[in-house]
Design a protein around this motif. Sequence first.
Motif, PDB file in Angstrom:
ATOM      1  N   ARG A 131      27.520  63.235  40.920  1.00  0.00           N
ATOM      2  CA  ARG A 131      28.377  62.766  42.007  1.00  0.00           C
ATOM      3  C   ARG A 131      28.299  63.720  43.196  1.00  0.00           C
ATOM      4  O   ARG A 131      28.278  63.292  44.341  1.00  0.00           O
ATOM      5  N   GLU A 132      28.230  65.032  42.927  1.00  0.00           N
ATOM      6  CA  GLU A 132      28.133  66.019  44.004  1.00  0.00           C
ATOM      7  C   GLU A 132      26.783  65.921  44.719  1.00  0.00           C
ATOM      8  O   GLU A 132      26.701  66.142  45.919  1.00  0.00           O
ATOM      9  N   ALA A 133      25.707  65.584  44.006  1.00  0.00           N
ATOM     10  CA  ALA A 133      24.368  65.517  44.592  1.00  0.00           C
ATOM     11  C   ALA A 133      24.167  64.246  45.406  1.00  0.00           C
ATOM     12  O   ALA A 133      23.286  64.192  46.252  1.00  0.00           O
ATOM     13  N   PHE A 134      24.962  63.220  45.171  1.00  0.00           N
ATOM     14  CA  PHE A 134      24.807  61.954  45.866  1.00  0.00           C
ATOM     15  C   PHE A 134      25.377  62.038  47.276  1.00  0.00           C
ATOM     16  O   PHE A 134      26.523  62.414  47.474  1.00  0.00           O
ATOM     17  N   ALA A 135      24.552  61.683  48.261  1.00  0.00           N
ATOM     18  CA  ALA A 135      25.033  61.629  49.638  1.00  0.00           C
ATOM     19  C   ALA A 135      25.683  60.266  49.847  1.00  0.00           C
ATOM     20  O   ALA A 135      25.044  59.239  49.615  1.00  0.00           O
ATOM     21  N   PRO A 136      26.946  60.230  50.240  1.00  0.00           N
ATOM     22  CA  PRO A 136      27.625  58.943  50.399  1.00  0.00           C
ATOM     23  C   PRO A 136      26.873  58.016  51.352  1.00  0.00           C
ATOM     24  O   PRO A 136      26.227  58.470  52.295  1.00  0.00           O
ATOM     25  N   LEU A 137      26.966  56.739  51.060  1.00  0.00           N
ATOM     26  CA  LEU A 137      26.383  55.710  51.921  1.00  0.00           C
ATOM     27  C   LEU A 137      27.498  55.135  52.779  1.00  0.00           C
ATOM     28  O   LEU A 137      28.569  54.782  52.265  1.00  0.00           O
ATOM     29  N   LEU A 138      27.254  55.050  54.076  1.00  0.00           N
ATOM     30  CA  LEU A 138      28.246  54.541  55.013  1.00  0.00           C
ATOM     31  C   LEU A 138      27.745  53.252  55.632  1.00  0.00           C
ATOM     32  O   LEU A 138      26.542  53.056  55.796  1.00  0.00           O
ATOM     33  N   GLY A 139      28.672  52.389  55.993  1.00  0.00           N
ATOM     34  CA  GLY A 139      28.288  51.146  56.637  1.00  0.00           C
ATOM     35  C   GLY A 139      29.485  50.431  57.206  1.00  0.00           C
ATOM     36  O   GLY A 139      30.615  50.932  57.174  1.00  0.00           O
ATOM     37  N   GLY A 140      29.226  49.241  57.715  1.00  0.00           N
ATOM     38  CA  GLY A 140      30.314  48.456  58.287  1.00  0.00           C
ATOM     39  C   GLY A 140      29.806  47.184  58.925  1.00  0.00           C
ATOM     40  O   GLY A 140      28.609  46.883  58.907  1.00  0.00           O
ATOM     41  N   CYS A 141      30.738  46.488  59.503  1.00  0.00           N
ATOM     42  CA  CYS A 141      30.420  45.206  60.136  1.00  0.00           C
ATOM     43  C   CYS A 141      29.793  45.418  61.516  1.00  0.00           C
ATOM     44  O   CYS A 141      29.730  46.539  62.027  1.00  0.00           O
ATOM     45  N   HIS A 142      29.367  44.344  62.130  1.00  0.00           N
ATOM     46  CA  HIS A 142      28.689  44.388  63.428  1.00  0.00           C
ATOM     47  C   HIS A 142      29.582  44.922  64.540  1.00  0.00           C
ATOM     48  O   HIS A 142      29.138  45.700  65.390  1.00  0.00           O
ATOM     49  N   CYS A 143      30.866  44.538  64.536  1.00  0.00           N
ATOM     50  CA  CYS A 143      31.753  44.960  65.633  1.00  0.00           C
ATOM     51  C   CYS A 143      32.432  46.304  65.376  1.00  0.00           C
ATOM     52  O   CYS A 143      33.038  46.871  66.279  1.00  0.00           O
ATOM     53  N   GLY A 144      32.344  46.834  64.150  1.00  0.00           N
ATOM     54  CA  GLY A 144      32.924  48.124  63.829  1.00  0.00           C
ATOM     55  C   GLY A 144      34.375  48.074  63.361  1.00  0.00           C
ATOM     56  O   GLY A 144      34.956  49.115  63.054  1.00  0.00           O
ATOM     57  N   ALA A 145      34.973  46.889  63.265  1.00  0.00           N
ATOM     58  CA  ALA A 145      36.367  46.782  62.823  1.00  0.00           C
ATOM     59  C   ALA A 145      36.528  47.118  61.341  1.00  0.00           C
ATOM     60  O   ALA A 145      37.598  47.550  60.914  1.00  0.00           O
ATOM     61  N   VAL A 146      35.477  46.911  60.544  1.00  0.00           N
ATOM     62  CA  VAL A 146      35.508  47.233  59.118  1.00  0.00           C
ATOM     63  C   VAL A 146      34.429  48.278  58.843  1.00  0.00           C
ATOM     64  O   VAL A 146      33.279  48.110  59.246  1.00  0.00           O
ATOM     65  N   ARG A 147      34.826  49.345  58.179  1.00  0.00           N
ATOM     66  CA  ARG A 147      33.898  50.403  57.782  1.00  0.00           C
ATOM     67  C   ARG A 147      34.074  50.635  56.287  1.00  0.00           C
ATOM     68  O   ARG A 147      35.141  50.391  55.728  1.00  0.00           O
ATOM     69  N   TYR A 148      33.007  51.109  55.643  1.00  0.00           N
ATOM     70  CA  TYR A 148      33.110  51.418  54.220  1.00  0.00           C
ATOM     71  C   TYR A 148      32.301  52.663  53.883  1.00  0.00           C
ATOM     72  O   TYR A 148      31.441  53.097  54.636  1.00  0.00           O
ATOM     73  N   ARG A 149      32.628  53.194  52.698  1.00  0.00           N
ATOM     74  CA  ARG A 149      31.947  54.383  52.171  1.00  0.00           C
ATOM     75  C   ARG A 149      31.692  54.151  50.687  1.00  0.00           C
ATOM     76  O   ARG A 149      32.613  53.823  49.940  1.00  0.00           O
ATOM     77  N   ILE A 150      30.439  54.318  50.274  1.00  0.00           N
ATOM     78  CA  ILE A 150      30.059  54.255  48.858  1.00  0.00           C
ATOM     79  C   ILE A 150      29.881  55.693  48.403  1.00  0.00           C
ATOM     80  O   ILE A 150      29.032  56.413  48.929  1.00  0.00           O
ATOM     81  N   SER A 151      30.695  56.121  47.415  1.00  0.00           N
ATOM     82  CA  SER A 151      30.723  57.529  47.037  1.00  0.00           C
ATOM     83  C   SER A 151      29.881  57.880  45.816  1.00  0.00           C
ATOM     84  O   SER A 151      29.796  59.054  45.446  1.00  0.00           O
ATOM     85  N   ALA A 152      29.237  56.881  45.180  1.00  0.00           N
ATOM     86  CA  ALA A 152      28.386  57.151  44.015  1.00  0.00           C
ATOM     87  C   ALA A 152      27.172  56.238  44.071  1.00  0.00           C
ATOM     88  O   ALA A 152      27.201  55.165  44.689  1.00  0.00           O
ATOM     89  N   SER A 153      26.130  56.653  43.425  1.00  0.00           N
ATOM     90  CA  SER A 153      24.882  55.896  43.432  1.00  0.00           C
ATOM     91  C   SER A 153      25.079  54.477  42.887  1.00  0.00           C
ATOM     92  O   SER A 153      25.667  54.310  41.821  1.00  0.00           O
ATOM     93  N   PRO A 154      24.615  53.467  43.619  1.00  0.00           N
ATOM     94  CA  PRO A 154      24.719  52.096  43.124  1.00  0.00           C
ATOM     95  C   PRO A 154      23.945  51.908  41.826  1.00  0.00           C
ATOM     96  O   PRO A 154      22.934  52.565  41.581  1.00  0.00           O
ATOM     97  N   ARG A 155      24.435  50.992  41.006  1.00  0.00           N
ATOM     98  CA  ARG A 155      23.782  50.684  39.733  1.00  0.00           C
ATOM     99  C   ARG A 155      22.439  50.003  39.966  1.00  0.00           C
ATOM    100  O   ARG A 155      21.498  50.176  39.208  1.00  0.00           O
TER     101      ARG A 155
END
Length: 142
Positions: free
Chosen positions: A6-30
Amino acid sequence: MTASDREAFAPLLGGCHCGAVRYRISASPRRHSLCCCVDCRRSAGAPLVGWACVSESDLSVTGQTAGYNSSGDIERAFCPRCGTGLFYRSASLFPGEVDVSTGTLDDPGALPPTEVIQVADAPPWWETIGSLPRHARFPGEG
């Protein structure tokens, strides 16, 4: 996933086109699937959709999303302001998990696909994609 993973994984960031919704994935996807199913194609208006499957606990979201029940217990979440499709959930198919649309990642190159799914629904021209001409931008631009 161990604490050191978990410490070695660099979080993945993203969001919608207009920027109103943002998200963070904190662990490697399955997995990172490219889906060719009819439902994904129609909901995205695209020939295929990339999905990163993560645990609900590894996804944090800011901003409000709206939901659409596309069939059975399948819920597709999107930004109500710009319409960007963001998340796919199905308690019966993937309990405790959420699929995140990888086209919405800030750095889509950070997560290479691991598989192509639902190819039985792919359009007949699917197999020829690799042979199409490639252009860095629009055809005819320098």
